[in-house]
Design an enzyme around this catalytic site. Structure first.
Site, PDB file in Angstrom:
ATOM      1  N   GLU A 129      -2.326   2.222  -1.831  1.00  0.00           N
ATOM      2  CA  GLU A 129      -2.327   1.471  -0.580  1.00  0.00           C
ATOM      3  C   GLU A 129      -1.238   2.003   0.333  1.00  0.00           C
ATOM      4  OE1 GLU A 129      -1.766  -2.536  -2.166  1.00  0.00           O
ATOM      5  OE2 GLU A 129       0.372  -2.345  -1.815  1.00  0.00           O
ATOM      6  N   HIS A 186       2.056   1.817  -3.794  1.00  0.00           N
ATOM      7  CA  HIS A 186       2.181   1.767  -2.334  1.00  0.00           C
ATOM      8  C   HIS A 186       3.290   2.735  -1.937  1.00  0.00           C
ATOM      9  CE1 HIS A 186       2.106  -1.062   1.413  1.00  0.00           C
ATOM     10  NE2 HIS A 186       2.440   0.162   1.755  1.00  0.00           N
ATOM     11  N   HIS A 243      -1.022 -10.413  -2.596  1.00  0.00           N
ATOM     12  CA  HIS A 243       0.293 -10.748  -2.036  1.00  0.00           C
ATOM     13  C   HIS A 243       0.691 -12.148  -2.467  1.00  0.00           C
ATOM     14  CE1 HIS A 243       3.686  -9.415   0.201  1.00  0.00           C
ATOM     15  NE2 HIS A 243       3.029  -8.313   0.472  1.00  0.00           N
TER      16      HIS A 243
HETATM   17  N1  PXP Z   1      -1.447  -5.996  -1.536  1.00  0.00           N
HETATM   18  C1  PXP Z   1      -0.727  -5.326  -0.602  1.00  0.00           C
HETATM   19  C2  PXP Z   1      -1.463  -4.692   0.544  1.00  0.00           C
HETATM   20  C3  PXP Z   1       0.660  -5.187  -0.717  1.00  0.00           C
HETATM   21  O1  PXP Z   1       1.353  -4.516   0.204  1.00  0.00           O
HETATM   22  C4  PXP Z   1       1.304  -5.760  -1.835  1.00  0.00           C
HETATM   23  C5  PXP Z   1       2.785  -5.585  -2.005  1.00  0.00           C
HETATM   24  O2  PXP Z   1       3.078  -4.244  -2.190  1.00  0.00           O
HETATM   25  C6  PXP Z   1       0.522  -6.451  -2.782  1.00  0.00           C
HETATM   26  C7  PXP Z   1      -0.848  -6.559  -2.601  1.00  0.00           C
HETATM   27  C8  PXP Z   1       1.134  -7.100  -3.982  1.00  0.00           C
HETATM   28  O3  PXP Z   1       1.917  -8.173  -3.577  1.00  0.00           O
HETATM   29  P1  PXP Z   1       2.916  -8.864  -4.617  1.00  0.00           P
HETATM   30  O4  PXP Z   1       3.931  -7.826  -4.978  1.00  0.00           O
HETATM   31  O5  PXP Z   1       3.481 -10.009  -3.861  1.00  0.00           O
HETATM   32  O6  PXP Z   1       2.085  -9.273  -5.808  1.00  0.00           O
END
Ligand code: PXP
Length: 238
Positions: A71, A44, A191
Site C-alpha cells: 500500500e 506500506h 485502520h
Molecule cells: N490500511 C491502510 C491504508 C493503512 O495505511 C494502515 C496503516 O498503515 C492500515 C490499513 C492498518 O492500520 P492499523 O495499523 O491501525 O491496523
C-alpha cells in the site's frame, strides 16, 4: 464468505530500525505470520523509509507465499516498485510524504484521471487494485469507475465510535459495503481494527474480502505472542 486477515508488518520494521541491525528479522516475522494463519502480508513503504524500506519489499516478495499487499501513495517511485515486485494486490492511499499514518481515503472525483491511469497500468500486469476510501457512497461509485477491483474502507471512524454506539458506528460501513458490491467492487477494510471491535465489524458486513491490521495486532502480540494473537484475530473473522 471468508474474510482474509492480512497482517501489516510496518511496526516490525520500526522496531528493527530502532537499532539499525536485523532484530527482529522482518522476513522471519512475515513467514511466521503466515505459518500462524495470516492470509496475507501488508507493507506500506514510505518515501522516508522510516519503517518498511524499498529493499524490504523486494526481499519479502519470494518469502510471502500467501497474498502480498503493497500500500502507498502512487508516486512514480511507488508505481515502479510495485510493477517490479508484482504483489498480488496494491492499495492506493492518498498519504502526503511525511504523514504519520493514513488519516483519510481518496476523494476520487478530483483524482479520477490520475487514479484511472495508474490502475490501468497495474491491471495490465495482473495486479489486483484497491483504493482506500471513506464511506461516502458516491465516492465509492466513482472508485468503481476508475476500474479498481476493490475498495479498502477506512475504519478509524468506526473504531472511534464503536465503544459508545456500535450500531451508529457500523451503519455507514454497511451502506458503503453494499454500494461497493452493487458497483462490482470487492471490499477490504483497515485502520484501528482490533480484537475489541473486529468481531462485530465482521459479523455485520456480509461481503468483506479482507481486513488489513497492524498496530493493534502487533501490540496484542506483546502480551499474547504472535501465534496466539493471530489465532484470536482469525477467530474474530469466523
Ligand atoms: N490500511 C491502510 C491504508 C493503512 O495505511 C494502515 C496503516 O498503515 C492500515 C490499513 C492498518 O492500520 P492499523 O495499523 O491501525 O491496523
Amino acid at each position: 464468505m471468508t474474510t482474509n486477515l492480512s497482517v501489516n508488518i510496518n511496526k516490525i520494521a520500526t522496531l528493527r530500525n530502532a537499532r539499525g541491525e536485523n532484530v527482529p528479522d522482518l522476513l522471519k516475522v512475515a513467514a511466521d505470520c503466515e505459518a500462524f494463519g495470516a492470509d496475507g502480508i501488508t507493507v506500506h513503504p514510505r518515501p522516508d523509509e522510516r519503517h518498511i524500506r524499498r529493499s524490504d519489499v523486494f526481499s519479502l516478495r519470494p518469502v510471502v507465499t500467501t497474498e502480498f499487499n503493497i500500500e502507498g501513495y502512487p508516486s512514480p517511485e511507488f508505481v515502479d516498485l510495485v510493477l517490479r515486485v508484482r504483489p498480488e494486490q496494491v492499495t492506493l492511499v492518498p498519504d502526503a510524504p511525511g504523514q504519520l499514518t493514513s488519516n483519510a481515503g481518496w476523494d476520487v472525483e478530483p483524482n479520477f484521471t490520475f487514479l484511472s491511469e495508474i490502475i490501468e497500468k497495474f491491471k495490465d500486469e495482473g495486479i489486483r487494485t484497491s483504493i482506500f476510501v471513506g464511506t461516502d457512497t458516491d465516492n465509492i461509485k466513482a472508485a468503481a469507475r476508475t476500474g479498481a477491483d476493490r475498495v479498502e474502507l477506512y475504519t478509524k471512524p468506526y473504531a472511534d465510535l464503536y465503544p459508545r454506539d456500535p450500531e451508529a458506528a457500523i451503519a455507514p460501513f454497511i451502506a458503503a459495503s453494499k454500494a461497493a458490491r452493487n458497483a462490482g467492487l470487492g471490499v477490504n477494510a483497515g485502520h484501528d481494527l482490533s480484537l475489541m471491535n473486529l468481531k462485530f465489524f465482521h459479523s455485520r458486513l456480509p461481503h468483506l474480502n479482507e481486513v488489513s491490521i497492524g498496530h493493534a495486532l502487533i501490540c496484542d502480540s506483546l502480551y499474547l505472542g504472535l501465534k496466539e494473537t493471530i489465532r484470536r484475530y482469525k477467530e474474530a473473522l469466523r
